[in-house]
Design an enzyme around this catalytic site. Structure first.
Site, PDB file in Angstrom:
ATOM      1  N   GLU A 102      36.625  42.956  38.473  1.00 58.56           N
ATOM      2  CA  GLU A 102      35.790  42.563  39.601  1.00 58.56           C
ATOM      3  C   GLU A 102      36.518  41.666  40.584  1.00 58.56           C
ATOM      4  O   GLU A 102      35.895  41.003  41.431  1.00 58.56           O
ATOM      5  CB  GLU A 102      34.522  41.855  39.092  1.00 58.56           C
ATOM      6  N   ASN A 106      27.177  45.173  34.177  1.00 57.43           N
ATOM      7  CA  ASN A 106      27.589  46.253  33.275  1.00 57.43           C
ATOM      8  C   ASN A 106      26.739  46.288  32.006  1.00 57.43           C
ATOM      9  O   ASN A 106      26.345  47.350  31.522  1.00 57.43           O
ATOM     10  CB  ASN A 106      29.073  46.104  32.893  1.00 57.43           C
ATOM     11  N   ASP A 150      30.291  50.455  38.539  1.00 53.17           N
ATOM     12  CA  ASP A 150      31.265  51.126  39.416  1.00 53.17           C
ATOM     13  C   ASP A 150      30.725  51.262  40.829  1.00 53.17           C
ATOM     14  O   ASP A 150      31.462  51.092  41.811  1.00 53.17           O
ATOM     15  CB  ASP A 150      31.588  52.513  38.857  1.00 53.17           C
ATOM     16  N   ASP A 155      36.197  37.046  43.702  1.00 56.64           N
ATOM     17  CA  ASP A 155      35.770  37.467  42.363  1.00 56.64           C
ATOM     18  C   ASP A 155      34.237  37.507  42.326  1.00 56.64           C
ATOM     19  O   ASP A 155      33.563  36.548  42.753  1.00 56.64           O
ATOM     20  CB  ASP A 155      36.295  36.493  41.309  1.00 56.64           C
TER      21      ASP A 155
END
Length: 567
Positions: A478, A445, A454, A437
């Site tokens: 993620e 973001n 992305d 993770d």
């Protein structure tokens, strides 16, 4: 391929069938010039004495050749001239009757007679005929009279004749039987093809085509002399067998059409009517075979006429299929054309009173070969089409399956693929599961935008480096997962986790801070399922997060050294 070759195949088959017809016609006419036809006929009652009826000149009709079966007994008169070869047999078309009485009358009035019940009549090798030996015909014999009790079909009277030889004694007819035997062998080949076709594609029309071919094969055996060569059945036995097989042929042909013409290319009402017509054909034939004397004078005509609506519905179905562009209907039209012509001839001559009955057997044999040839081509073409369609559907399903199991952003497999493959991969030795993770991904973001996020995810997918011993998956957001095999599984996972920062920095320059990841690693024990292993790895991941992120927690003891150092 089959469609492009249809015109050529049609011409070749037509040429073959014309040759077959010419050879058969020439061979079947073995001794026609020596046969003696009846010159007069009379009718009477079964209760009357046959000799007395024969001597009654008032009852004989010699000018009107339109014989009738309305009376219980019909007598046929055969004149024997001084130049005629002495006949030995009486032959006629096979149909249900009660008994046969034969008289040989000499010039001095002496009479020799013999009577035979219908059950004792022998089948002739001349297809569709029975034959009976005449009572001692000598050079003094001037007339032979044959009385037929309860005749059920006019053809038994119209086709009657005296012959010096039986069909078994005629070498020409043996050549005719050899041609029919070859035709019978041709009909066996489609059965072999259908067996192979059905193993590939289990379509019902393959079975109905086999049933149609078998019924045509049985019809040829029963209506020709081949059955006499092999089985020597009695004439009346073959008579009802032929009737039953005829119904089975019509029924199987209708059901073949019902299942063969492509979906949507026949009017639904016509498709629904075809099975009912098949059942009706079987019922009609069974009733006519079991009870031939119920309406004896008109039963054969009624029986023949009853098939008119069945033939009409079949023609409507075939024409409707052709109009809608059915390829299957085209093959059927080419194959059924001679058989439809035979049906129309039988129907017309059997119903119209002033026409002599005709069964068009020679054309029927030609039609059998034509029908089987073209319907077999049609079956092969249809099966190839169905197989192409199924292969295309399978390919499309595989594509959709791959798309449903692939993450569109990173190109990695997703959780659905993982769950579907887990059992197989476990069997192949993949026993280490790692959940990865990204740390503080939401911050990327929020500060740099989702397009940069992305790009980061795509770089991470590249860094996980799937290989023959490592399977990489994106679980969502993620979160990623690795399934690894080998003694160094933990080290392989840790190298990939540590490489994330370097690869992301190279692929996505300008980030405000390095991108790191935390990881939990669990070993699969025994038959433990995916959910159980994933839950343990997920808990270890959150331990790594709670311990300060950018680190690994594992339940593998050999990984202690790896866990001790943070990146």
């Amino acid at each position: 391929m089959f469609r492009r070759g249809l015109p050529t195949s049609f011409l070749l088959a037509s040429l073959l069938l014309v040759v077959l017809a010419i050879v058969s016609a020439g061979s079947a006419d073995t001794a026609g010039s020596r046969d003696i036809q009846s010159s007069c006929w009379a009718s009477g009652s079964i209760a009357e004495d046959v000799v007395a009826t024969a001597r009654s000149a008032q009852q004989w009709s010699c000018s009107d050749r339109a014989v009738s079966i309305e009376a219980e007994r019909v007598l046929l008169l055969f004149d024997i001239g001084p130049d005629d070869i002495l006949p030995r047999y009486f032959l006629s078309r096979r149909s249900a009757l009660g008994a046969l009485h034969m008289l040989a009358i000499d010039s001095d009035g002496a009479v020799r007679s013999v009577s035979m019940p219908a059950g004792d009549l022998s089948s002739s090798m001349l297809g569709g005929y029975f034959e009976a030996p005449l009572p001692g015909v000598t050079h003094e014999t001037r007339q032979v009279i044959v009385a037929i009790d309860l005749p059920s079909h006019k053809m038994t009277l119209e086709r009657a004749y005296l012959a010096p030889l039986g069909a078994a004694d005629a070498s020409g007819y043996m050549r005719y039987l050899l041609v029919l035997a070859g035709l019978t062998g041709m009909l066996v080949m489609p059965l072999i093809f259908n067996a192979a076709f059905y193993r590939i594609l289990r379509e019902p029309f393959v079975l109905w085509h086999s049933a149609l071919t078998l019924s045509l094969l049985a019809t040829i055996l029963a209506s020709s002399g081949l059955s006499v060569v092999f089985f020597e059945p009695r004439a009346m036995t073959l008579s009802w067998i032929t009737t039953l097989v005829f119904g089975a042929t019509i029924a199987s042909g209708l059901m073949f059409t019902h299942s063969f013409i492509e979906p949507g290319l026949m009017h639904p009402l016509l498709r629904r009517l075809l099975p009912y017509c098949a059942v009706l054909a079987l019922l009609l034939s069974t009733f006519h075979a079991a009870f031939p004397f119920v309406m004896r004078p008109i039963q054969s005509s009624v029986y023949t006429a009853a098939f008119a609506p069945i033939l009409l519905i079949f023609l409507m179905a075939a024409v409707d299929g052709l109009r809608r562009g059915s390829i299957a209907a085209r093959f059927q039209a080419a194959g059924y054309a001679p058989m439809i012509l035979v049906g129309l001839i039988r129907l017309g001559t059997g119903v119209v009173p002033w026409l002599d009955s005709a069964d068009a057997m020679l054309m029927f044999y030609v039609g059998c070969a034509c029908e089987v040839f073209f319907t077999t081509l049609g079956v092969a073409d249809r099966l190839m089409t169905i197989r192409r369609e199924r292969d295309r559907a399978i390919d499309q399903a595989d594509v959709l399956e791959r798309l449903s199991e692939t993450d569109p952003l990173t190109g990695l497999l997703n959780r659905r693929a993982m769950e579907g493959q887990f059992g197989q991969l476990r069997a192949e030795g993949f026993d280490t599961l790692a959940v990865v993770d990204l740390d503080h991904f939401k911050l990327i973001n929020d500060t740099s935008g989702h397009s940069v996020g992305d790009a980061v995810l795509q770089a991470v997918a590249k860094g996980l480096q799937p290989s023959s011993n490592v399977r990489a998956y994106r679980l969502g957001g993620e979160e990623f997962m690795l399934l690894i095999r080998g003694g160094d599984a933990v080290l392989q996972a840790e190298r990939r986790r540590k490489s994330i920062s370097t690869i992301v920095a190279h692929e996505v320059p300008g980030l405000q801070r390095p991108v790191t990841a935390s990881m939990g690693i669990a070993i699969c024990h025994g038959v433990e399922d995916f959910d159980a292993v994933y839950d343990r790895a997920d808990k270890l991941l959150y331990e790594a997060k709670s311990a300060g992120r950018n680190r690994t927690r594992s339940d593998v003891r050999s990984a202690a050294a790896v866990e001790a150092g943070a990146a």
